[in-house]
Design a protein around this motif. Structure first.
Motif, PDB file in Angstrom:
ATOM      1  N   LYS A  79       0.824  -1.207   0.000  1.00  0.00           N
ATOM      2  CA  LYS A  79       0.000   0.000   0.000  1.00  0.00           C
ATOM      3  C   LYS A  79       0.854   1.249   0.000  1.00  0.00           C
ATOM      4  CE  LYS A  79      -3.641   2.596   0.349  1.00  0.00           C
ATOM      5  NZ  LYS A  79      -4.505   2.826  -0.822  1.00  0.00           N
ATOM      6  N   ALA A  80       2.005   1.188   0.657  1.00  0.00           N
ATOM      7  CA  ALA A  80       2.893   2.345   0.698  1.00  0.00           C
ATOM      8  C   ALA A  80       3.418   2.701  -0.683  1.00  0.00           C
ATOM      9  CB  ALA A  80       4.061   2.078   1.649  1.00  0.00           C
ATOM     10  N   PHE A  81       3.387   1.743  -1.622  1.00  0.00           N
ATOM     11  CA  PHE A  81       3.840   1.976  -2.990  1.00  0.00           C
ATOM     12  C   PHE A  81       2.667   2.126  -3.953  1.00  0.00           C
ATOM     13  CE2 PHE A  81       7.006  -0.528  -0.726  1.00  0.00           C
ATOM     14  CZ  PHE A  81       8.173   0.186  -0.953  1.00  0.00           C
ATOM     15  N   GLU A  82       1.448   2.248  -3.385  1.00  0.00           N
ATOM     16  CA  GLU A  82       0.217   2.322  -4.179  1.00  0.00           C
ATOM     17  C   GLU A  82       0.037   1.089  -5.065  1.00  0.00           C
ATOM     18  OE1 GLU A  82      -2.352   4.182  -3.979  1.00  0.00           O
ATOM     19  OE2 GLU A  82      -1.535   5.518  -2.466  1.00  0.00           O
ATOM     20  N   CYS A  83       0.509  -0.057  -4.587  1.00  0.00           N
ATOM     21  CA  CYS A  83       0.267  -1.297  -5.321  1.00  0.00           C
ATOM     22  C   CYS A  83      -1.228  -1.563  -5.374  1.00  0.00           C
ATOM     23  CB  CYS A  83       0.991  -2.458  -4.643  1.00  0.00           C
ATOM     24  SG  CYS A  83       0.834  -4.023  -5.529  1.00  0.00           S
ATOM     25  N   SER A  84      -1.704  -2.046  -6.506  1.00  0.00           N
ATOM     26  CA  SER A  84      -3.143  -2.260  -6.680  1.00  0.00           C
ATOM     27  C   SER A  84      -3.624  -3.559  -6.057  1.00  0.00           C
ATOM     28  CB  SER A  84      -3.493  -2.242  -8.172  1.00  0.00           C
ATOM     29  OG  SER A  84      -2.828  -3.298  -8.847  1.00  0.00           O
ATOM     30  N   GLU A  85      -2.698  -4.442  -5.658  1.00  0.00           N
ATOM     31  CA  GLU A  85      -3.069  -5.750  -5.125  1.00  0.00           C
ATOM     32  C   GLU A  85      -2.578  -5.887  -3.685  1.00  0.00           C
ATOM     33  OE1 GLU A  85      -1.264  -8.572  -7.708  1.00  0.00           O
ATOM     34  OE2 GLU A  85      -2.255  -7.811  -9.514  1.00  0.00           O
ATOM     35  N   PRO A  86      -3.460  -6.093  -2.721  1.00  0.00           N
ATOM     36  CA  PRO A  86      -3.017  -6.286  -1.332  1.00  0.00           C
ATOM     37  C   PRO A  86      -2.161  -7.540  -1.196  1.00  0.00           C
ATOM     38  CG  PRO A  86      -5.392  -5.865  -1.438  1.00  0.00           C
ATOM     39  CD  PRO A  86      -4.940  -6.116  -2.843  1.00  0.00           C
ATOM     40  N   GLY A  87      -1.132  -7.452  -0.357  1.00  0.00           N
ATOM     41  CA  GLY A  87      -0.339  -8.637  -0.048  1.00  0.00           C
ATOM     42  C   GLY A  87       1.092  -8.610  -0.538  1.00  0.00           C
ATOM     43  N   TRP A  88       1.462  -7.591  -1.311  1.00  0.00           N
ATOM     44  CA  TRP A  88       2.834  -7.484  -1.778  1.00  0.00           C
ATOM     45  C   TRP A  88       3.658  -6.655  -0.798  1.00  0.00           C
ATOM     46  CZ3 TRP A  88       4.866  -9.973  -6.027  1.00  0.00           C
ATOM     47  CH2 TRP A  88       3.940 -10.628  -6.844  1.00  0.00           C
ATOM     48  N   PHE A  89       4.906  -7.059  -0.583  1.00  0.00           N
ATOM     49  CA  PHE A  89       5.814  -6.367   0.331  1.00  0.00           C
ATOM     50  C   PHE A  89       7.176  -6.191  -0.343  1.00  0.00           C
ATOM     51  CE2 PHE A  89       2.593  -7.574   3.229  1.00  0.00           C
ATOM     52  CZ  PHE A  89       2.771  -6.900   4.437  1.00  0.00           C
ATOM     53  N   ARG A  90       7.895  -5.153   0.099  1.00  0.00           N
ATOM     54  CA  ARG A  90       9.273  -4.957  -0.355  1.00  0.00           C
ATOM     55  C   ARG A  90      10.224  -5.215   0.805  1.00  0.00           C
ATOM     56  NH1 ARG A  90      11.955   0.864  -1.579  1.00  0.00           N
ATOM     57  NH2 ARG A  90      12.090   0.737   0.688  1.00  0.00           N
ATOM     58  N   ILE A  91      11.281  -5.973   0.536  1.00  0.00           N
ATOM     59  CA  ILE A  91      12.312  -6.239   1.532  1.00  0.00           C
ATOM     60  C   ILE A  91      13.650  -5.731   0.996  1.00  0.00           C
ATOM     61  CG2 ILE A  91      12.752  -8.570   0.672  1.00  0.00           C
ATOM     62  CD1 ILE A  91      13.414  -9.397   3.523  1.00  0.00           C
ATOM     63  N   ILE A  92      14.415  -5.061   1.854  1.00  0.00           N
ATOM     64  CA  ILE A  92      15.741  -4.578   1.496  1.00  0.00           C
ATOM     65  C   ILE A  92      16.767  -5.629   1.916  1.00  0.00           C
ATOM     66  CG2 ILE A  92      17.457  -2.755   1.817  1.00  0.00           C
ATOM     67  CD1 ILE A  92      14.910  -1.887   0.335  1.00  0.00           C
ATOM     68  N   PHE A  93      17.616  -6.035   0.977  1.00  0.00           N
ATOM     69  CA  PHE A  93      18.585  -7.092   1.267  1.00  0.00           C
ATOM     70  C   PHE A  93      20.027  -6.585   1.366  1.00  0.00           C
ATOM     71  CE2 PHE A  93      18.166  -6.930  -3.380  1.00  0.00           C
ATOM     72  CZ  PHE A  93      19.499  -6.789  -3.763  1.00  0.00           C
ATOM     73  N   ALA A  94      20.268  -5.304   1.100  1.00  0.00           N
ATOM     74  CA  ALA A  94      21.635  -4.768   1.066  1.00  0.00           C
ATOM     75  C   ALA A  94      22.147  -4.512   2.477  1.00  0.00           C
ATOM     76  CB  ALA A  94      21.677  -3.486   0.227  1.00  0.00           C
ATOM     77  N   ASP A  95      22.308  -5.603   3.224  1.00  0.00           N
ATOM     78  CA  ASP A  95      22.683  -5.503   4.631  1.00  0.00           C
ATOM     79  C   ASP A  95      23.674  -6.604   4.972  1.00  0.00           C
ATOM     80  OD1 ASP A  95      22.700  -4.634   7.267  1.00  0.00           O
ATOM     81  OD2 ASP A  95      20.522  -4.427   7.366  1.00  0.00           O
TER      82      ASP A  95
END
Length: 534
Positions: free
Chosen positions: A429-445
């Protein structure tokens, strides 16, 4: 989407643009808001303009994970930062050539930036963007970050109430950048995970989708003045091919739209099989006077604490208008010197950019690739679908099977559950995705944080899976099955995009379709591991 999720999506798209272009749901917390008598209406709106991104960011800073001092603190997989190269950058930024201090650096500069820096930026972009002719320093403007550039460009290209076209999902900071200062709205071209029509990959941007969004806006009387392109794309990680870029730019030219191209991750393509194409490297721009390219060192050089962004535009009217706002967004003199030295990178070697190419980028790409491999291998073990891309610091993950009814409210509950278990992610939702349930994960750690963070994610998902099984036994919800469970019908683990070549493109398309069908079967991935394929 099945169940209530589909209805929610259709409702969001059906609302008039005037009501949904700056949708404060998901960006703020109205129920907790109290109007301040000390602020203007605009000031109150700015105060209200907070959501999961800001809420999670504040929670993280109040309870940061530290291996020794706070081992139970929050691990931040939500903020797009590269934390893999502090050793390289700290050493480079403390070398003797960085420590110059002369009177001009402590005085007011040209608001476009010191000329010595703009010359280095032009040379740097000429080389790394593979420009067909040397880029000109007079077309370079320097500001304190790309967020400031979005604000400035929106202000000088649009009048209040006008709009900019952008494809969703997209980096949510753009909404604040264009709206809070310039009162410029966003018109969304919604991208879907399902591969339909001419699409060859999930969430593919096509000219047809841009045309539809533009015409819908114009039908409602909304004036659209520009198009924003993110390349590489955040949060998807897509890299646009030359033919795609040309189609997008030709579309904009037909409709007399400015094009703002954000290339902030252009040097963060970490797999040799993927090729980045800069707009500045094209032989011919369809509309040079309306094409404006942004880049900065924040992402590619792992220095998010140094606020530096640059704009390249051949339109001197736009350049001068943006420069008038640089008074508010300037970069201090000593930092301009350090950035110029970093980009100059002459050092003791005869070869230009030797340290950048042979030391920094080589190590950075290897570290990004290793971290990406670790996280995606963990996701495969969990049976979680994701988009497998080779650019940026993020993976776009499909958690829809952990939502029973497929709504954004349920997505937010899952996000809070991750946060309660001390791992910060970014929800769709924070990215205005039209489909509920998608997430972004940052891996550069670093590895130890990736391991602990993925353990915490696994714990949440396993608990959620047990809850869903228990609920299913008590109250079967057959109508919702289409919108969750096995989403491999819509997205596959491995989906690299390559531009079709020559007469064999139809055969290639058939092969891709066959592979997709195989990969959608439940046990294909178990039988065909990356090691076996190699």
């Amino acid at each position: 989407m099945g169940g209530r999720g589909g209805g929610e999506l259709q409702g969001a798209r059906a609302r008039p643009l005037s009501q949904r272009k700056v949708d404060l749901h998901g960006f703020c917390s109205p129920r907790d808001f109290q109007r301040s008598p000390y602020l203007s209406a605009r000031g109150n709106l700015a105060s209200l303009f907070r959501g999961s991104t800001e809420e999670g960011y504040k929670a993280y800073h109040a309870d940061k994970y530290d291996e020794d001092k706070n081992p139970n603190g929050i691990i931040n997989f939500g903020t797009s930062e590269n934390k893999l190269c502090f050793d390289l950058m700290s050493k480079r930024l403390t070398q003797t050539d960085m420590n110059l201090m002369e009177p001009p650096l402590l005085q007011y500069p040209d608001w476009k930036g010191h000329m010595f820096l703009r010359e280095e930026v032009a040379r740097f972009l000429t080389y790394y963007c593979k420009a067909p002719a040397p880029l000109k320093a007079e077309n370079v403007i320097v500001l304190n970050g790309c967020g400031s550039l979005f604000s400035a460009l929106a202000t000088v290209l649009c009048d209040p109430g006008e709009a900019v076209l952008i494809a969703t999902p997209f980096y949510s900071g753009i909404t604040q950048s264009v709206f809070l200062y310039g009162n410029v709205k966003l018109v969304y071209a919604y991208l879907d995970s399902k591969i339909t029509g001419p699409s060859t990959r999930p969430f593919q941007l096509t000219v047809e989708k841009l045309e539809k969004a533009l015409q819908d806006a114009r039908t409602e009387g909304v004036s659209v003045r520009a198009l924003i392109l993110l390349n590489p794309q955040n949060p998807l990680g897509d890299i646009y091919s030359l033919s795609e870029l040309r189609e997008y730019l030709e579309f904009a030219k037909r409709h007399e739209l400015h094009v703002i191209v954000d290339e902030i991750y252009m040097l963060s393509v970490f797999d040799d099989s993927a090729t980045f194409h800069s707009v500045l490297g094209m032989d011919r721009l369809p509309d040079p006077q309306r094409t404006h390219v942004m880049w900065g060192i924040t992402k590619d050089f792992a220095v998010s604490g140094i606020r530096f962004g640059t704009l390249y535009t051949e339109n001197q009217d736009v350049a001068n208008a943006v420069a008038s706002l640089c008074y508010f967004h300037g970069v201090c003199g000593p930092i301009q010197h350090k950035v110029a030295q970093l980009l100059r990178d002459r050092g003791e070697s005869v070869a230009p950019w030797y340290w950048i190419n042979q030391v920094y980028l080589r190590a950075n790409h290897a570290r990004l690739k290793a971290a990406h491999t670790y996280v995606t291998d963990e996701l495969k073990t969990l049976g979680v679908p994701f988009l497998n891309r080779s650019a940026g610091f993020f993976v776009w993950i499909d958690f829809r099977k952990y939502l029973r009814t497929g709504t954004f409210e349920e997505e937010m509950l899952l996000w809070r559950r991750f946060l309660d278990n001390k791992v910060l992610l970014s929800c769709g939702k924070a990215f205005e995705c039209s489909e509920p349930g998608w997430f972004r994960i940052i891996f550069a750690d670093k590895t130890h944080r990736l391991q602990l963070g993925m353990q915490r994610i696994r714990k949440v998902l396993e608990e959620r899976e047990q809850e869903l099984l228990a609920q299913e036994k008590q109250q079967p919800c057959q109508s919702d099955q289409d919108g969750k469970a096995d989403s491999t019908e819509e997205v596959i683990f491995v989906s690299h995009h390559q531009e079709p070549t020559g007469a064999g493109s139809s055969n290639l398309g058939e092969l891709i379709g066959l592979l997709q069908q195989q990969m959608r079967s439940s046990d294909w991935l178990q039988k065909n591991t990356a090691e076996q394929l190699a």
